[in-house]
Every structure is written in structure tokens, then in C-alpha cells.
Design an enzyme around this catalytic site. Structure first.
Site, PDB file in Angstrom:
ATOM      1  N   LYS A 126       3.777   4.134 -12.462  1.00 19.49           N
ATOM      2  CA  LYS A 126       4.306   4.120 -11.090  1.00 19.49           C
ATOM      3  C   LYS A 126       3.605   5.206 -10.296  1.00 19.49           C
ATOM      4  O   LYS A 126       3.225   6.230 -10.847  1.00 19.49           O
ATOM      5  CB  LYS A 126       5.806   4.405 -11.088  1.00 19.49           C
ATOM      6  CG  LYS A 126       6.527   3.914  -9.852  1.00 19.49           C
ATOM      7  CD  LYS A 126       6.930   2.460 -10.000  1.00 19.49           C
ATOM      8  CE  LYS A 126       7.429   1.867  -8.712  1.00 19.49           C
ATOM      9  NZ  LYS A 126       8.058   0.559  -8.953  1.00 19.49           N
ATOM     10  N   ASP A 166       5.501  -1.295  -3.472  1.00 19.03           N
ATOM     11  CA  ASP A 166       6.907  -0.949  -3.726  1.00 19.03           C
ATOM     12  C   ASP A 166       7.457  -0.603  -2.335  1.00 19.03           C
ATOM     13  O   ASP A 166       6.864  -1.021  -1.323  1.00 19.03           O
ATOM     14  CB  ASP A 166       6.996   0.235  -4.711  1.00 19.03           C
ATOM     15  CG  ASP A 166       8.403   0.455  -5.266  1.00 19.03           C
ATOM     16  OD1 ASP A 166       8.778  -0.220  -6.223  1.00 19.03           O
ATOM     17  OD2 ASP A 166       9.156   1.300  -4.725  1.00 19.03           O
TER      18      ASP A 166
HETATM   19  O1  2IT Z   1       9.365  -2.113  -9.228  1.00 20.47           O
HETATM   20  C1  2IT Z   1       8.497  -2.981  -9.438  1.00 20.47           C
HETATM   21  O2  2IT Z   1       8.534  -3.700 -10.446  1.00 20.47           O
HETATM   22  C2  2IT Z   1       7.429  -3.131  -8.452  1.00 20.47           C
HETATM   23  N1  2IT Z   1       7.418  -2.415  -7.470  1.00 20.47           N
HETATM   24  C3  2IT Z   1       6.350  -4.156  -8.666  1.00 20.47           C
HETATM   25  C4  2IT Z   1       5.284  -3.605  -9.549  1.00 20.47           C
HETATM   26  C5  2IT Z   1       4.061  -4.461  -9.699  1.00 20.47           C
HETATM   27  O3  2IT Z   1       3.127  -3.972 -10.358  1.00 20.47           O
HETATM   28  O4  2IT Z   1       4.008  -5.582  -9.211  1.00 20.47           O
END
Ligand code: 2IT
Length: 449
Positions: A126, A166
Site C-alpha cells: 500500500k 484508493d
Molecule cells: O483497498 C484496495 O483493495 C484498493 N484500493 C485496490 C487495490 C488495487 O491494487 O487494485
């Protein structure tokens, strides 16, 4: 409670006492894993929990950019590369003024188990910045995204780490970041997901998280011989996840009566529809911090200032805004009002006390954690990666069908694992255990790395 779990949790609390979100996520997850690590000593022998709770790497960097007035601006950026046991790091990027390293550690930790649940080969990661996109011009957003990627590009790659959107990061931001990556790395690869359709993006990726939430809720209701059709539904938030959830829930015949923002919530007794969802999409593009203007546009919509929608009598609740948006009192209010199903769309929507309340009332109210029910977003990112690798694009029907199947399978994995470890109907334990086993066993296979 397992002695091993207690020791690891106490160790974390001593080491990172200021990381309240990460400790919250770790507490929920490790409590669920107690029966697993008690049943098989190999996890303790190989210190799997101690290894799992420490990110493999955290990159922390300065982001310098210039605003439209010519003023220099300095923000903080991070990428938490948490676990790569089952695939390259994968997870979104959040731009929000409240983002700290703690926020991204909690989100990255959740993402490890979520990505494992999708059954696709993706590790957990993340990233984000304490940048506030609200009120920024398009040029400012572009300059910020470019400055952010100027630092991040050396740490990511299509087989290393694949970021996405996100909160505060949508198609526009992914575009600016992709352009800068391409320029610096001198390569056109699927290094980000959530891309535009004519340069490597996947159909249904924008809708996927919200659609997946509703598919998951439908599976939960099915276990009681019920369906979402005709249900009164409260959605919170008015971003990408809420938008997709409103679209799919209304398509399936539910009546969505609320959405919300940081300023309060909208109550619309006529229910949302495609036109209102389209307006949500328009609002989203300007990154507003207020949902109130929605009520000026639609006469049936009332704005209730300073409150969250959990006081409204509904059958199904879909929290789709941000972490800790549903507390114990609100969980009790939903239950007292006859709500039968709470399906999280945001990551860690509910406080620990609210989750405990839902778990104590398993059988009377169903509750699923975000890492299971919002996994459709990252799952569709995984499908975007597959299409990029093949240099082919699937139709929206094909992507949607795969997404639907993945959500059905995640639901089944949660139900099966919960029952196998003695807590039938407990989706929190089911999701944490099913997600953990695959990652932990891969870590064992790969040795001490
Ligand atoms: O919280 C999540 O799963 C996302 N923000 C999507 C992450 C992604 O790599 O598509």
C-alpha cells in the site's frame, strides 16, 4: 487465547505504541488466527507471525511540488511493501490529508490477506501521501502525481510492485503517475492498474469494488435463503466504492436510501437510481469533501448534517467510506433497527468494539470484513495485470463474470474456514484464516527470507 498470539501482539504494542490503526488491524487478525497457530506448531517454530507483522520494506520519501501560485509545497510519501510470498506487492495509493505511515501499514497488512483471498498471485502493499486533493486544480494534481512518481518509480515494476488507486486516487491520478513512470523507466508496462481503457486498462475496473461488495452481500443473504432484491440499503461514502455499490444494488432491485460524506449524510426515500449514481460519479471527479450539494440537485434527497447513516432503519448496511466509520453504538443501532447484514466496502470500516459486537451476535446479524467483501477491486486489478501480460483485452461481460465468480469463491472460502476452525458464520475469522493459510504456507516453502 493463544500464548503465541498474545506475545506477538504485546510485542507490537510495545514497539509501535503510536500506530493505533495498525495495532487495531493486527489485533483483529491475530485473534482470528489463534486456533490456527495453536493447532499446528510449525507456524510458531518458524516465527511466521513475527515475520508477517513486519513489512518486508517501507520506502518513505519527500514529495516537493509547486502550486498554482508558484508557492513550494512539501508532502510525505510512502510505499509499504508488506509481503511478497505469493506475488509482487499489490495495493492502492491513497492521497488524503490524514495519511501517515500507520495508515499505510494497516492498509498494507489487510491487503496481504485480501489479495490472498482473491486466489490471484498478488502480494500485499500500500502507498500514499498526506496530500489533500480537495480543491486542487488539475495542473496541481498533475504536478503532485509527477513529483510523487519521480521518487516511487525506482521501487516498483510490473513484476515487483504494482500500485493502483484508493481514496483520492482515481483514473486521472493513475494516468499522470503512469505517464511519469513511462518517461523515467523508458518502458510501457502494466506497472499500475486502474489505467485508462485505451492504454491498458480493464473494463469494469472502476465499478469492480462496489459490484464485488454487492455480489458478496448477495452471497451472504443466500445463506439465509434470502436475496438483496427489495431490501432497503444504507450505503455510506460517495466515492468510487459507494458509486459501484449503488449501481449494482439498484440493478439487482434493492432500494439504496443513503450515501454520505464527512459533512453528514443524504437520506433519499425514493431511493437512488442510475441518474443519481451518475451524478455521484460527476461529484467524485472534483474530489469534494462534502455530500450536501447532492441534496440541492435532487428534491427527494434530504441532507442530515453531522451524522452518519447508521441511524436509518435498513435491512442491509454497506459502509463504503473510510476506516472506523461504524462504531459500537452504531452497530447496536443497526441491529436494534432490524438490520440483518453488514457488508464492509471500505477497509476496516468498523471499530474493534463494533466487530466484537457483530461477532457476538453471529447468527442474528451477518457481518463481513472489508478484506473479504471489498476484494473485488484488487481482484479486477489482478485481471487487468493478466490482460496486460497477454496484451489482450477482455469484454466487460467476461471481466464481470470472472469478478462475480471470484466473489462467490471468496465467500465460500470464508464460510468453509470459519466452520473448519469452530466458528461457523463468523466471516471475520473465516477471511483472516483463509487468507493467512496460503501466505503462511508459501512463506514456509520459501525459507527464511
Ligand atoms: O483497498 C484496495 O483493495 C484498493 N484500493 C485496490 C487495490 C488495487 O491494487 O487494485
Amino acid at each position: 487465547m493463544s500464548q503465541y498470539v498474545t506475545e506477538v501482539l504485546e510485542g507490537l504494542k510495545k514497539k509501535y505504541p503510536w500506530e493505533t490503526l495498525f495495532i487495531q488491524a493486527a489485533t483483529e487478525i491475530l485473534h482470528s488466527l489463534a486456533p490456527v497457530v495453536e493447532a499446528d506448531p510449525k507456524y510458531r517454530k518458524h516465527k511466521i507471525l513475527e515475520r508477517l507483522v513486519e513489512p518486508e520494506r517501507i520506502v518513505s520519501f519527500r514529495v516537493c511540488w509547486q502550486d498554482d501560485k508558484g508557492e513550494y509545497q512539501i508532502n510525505n510519501g510512502w510505499r509499504v511493501q508488506f509481503n511478497s510470498a505469493i506475488g509482487p506487492y499489490k495495493g492502492g495509493i491513497r492521497f488524503h490529508p490524514t495519511v501517515t505511515q500507520d495508515t499505510l501499514k494497516f492498509l498494507g497488512f489487510e491487503q496481504i490477506l485480501k489479495n490472498s483471498l482473491t486466489s490471484l498471485p498478488m502480494g500485499g502493499g500500500k502507498g500514499g501521501a498526506n496530500f489533500d486533493p480537495a480543491g486542487k486544480s488539475d495542473a496541481e494534481i498533475m504536478r503532485f502525481c509527477q513529483a510523487f512518481m519521480s521518487e516511487l518509480f525506482r521501487h516498483i515494476g510490473p513484476d515487483t510492485d504494482v500500485p493502483a488507486g484508493d481514496i483520492g486516487v482515481g483514473g486521472r491520478e493513475v494516468g499522470y503517475m503512469f505517464g511519469q513512470y513511462k518517461k523515467l523507466a523508458n518502458e510501457f508496462t502494466g506497472v499500475l492498474t486502474g489505467k485508462g481503457l485505451n492504454w491498458g486498462g480493464s473494463l469494469i475496473r472502476p465499478e469492480a469494488t462496489g459490484y464485488g461488495v454487492v455480489y458478496f452481500a448477495e452471497e451472504m443473504l443466500k445463506t439465509k435463503g434470502d436475496t438483496i432484491k427489495g431490501k432497503r440499503v444504507a450505503v455510506s461514502g460517495f466515492g468510487n466504492v459507494a458509486w459501484g455499490a449503488v449501481l449494482k444494488a439498484t440493478q439487482l432491485g434493492a432500494k439504496v436510501v443513503t450515501i454520505s460524506g464527512p459533512d453528514g449524510y443524504i437520506l433519499d426515500e425514493e431511493g437512488l437510481n442510475a441518474e443519481k449514481a451518475a451524478y455521484m460519479g460527476e461529484m467524485l471527479r472534483t474530489n469534494p469533501r462534502a455530500v450536501a450539494p447532492f441534496a440541492d440537485k435532487f428534491p427527494s434527497a434530504k441532507f442530515i448534517a453531522g451524522k452518519r447513516p447508521w441511524e436509518v432503519k435498513v435491512d442491509v448496511a454497506l459502509p463504503c467510506a473510510i476506516q472506523n466509520e461504524l462504531n459500537l453504538d452504531e452497530a447496536k443501532a443497526l441491529f436494534a433497527n432490524g438490520c440483518i447484514c453488514v457488508t464492509e466496502g471500505s477497509n476496516m470500516s468498523s471499530t474493534l468494539e463494533a466487530v466484537d459486537f457483530f461477532m457476538e451476535n453471529t447468527g442474528k446479524i451477518m457481518f463481513s470484513p472489508g478484506k473479504a467483501s471489498n476484494a473485488g477491486g484488487v481482484a479486477t486489478s489482478g485481471l487487468e495485470m493478466s490482460q496486460n501480460s497477454m496484451r489482450l483485452g477482455w469484454t466487460s461481460e467476461e471481466v464481470d463474470a470472472r469478478l462475480h465468480t471470484i466473489m462467490i469463491n471468496i465467500h465460500k472460502a470464508c464460510v468453509d474456514s470459519a466452520a473448519r476452525y469452530g466458528t461457523p458464520g463468523n466471516y471475520v475469522n473465516g477471511a483472516n484464516i483463509a487468507g493467512f493459510l496460503k501466505v503462511a504456507d508459501a512463506m514456509l516453502d520459501q525459507g527464511l527470507v
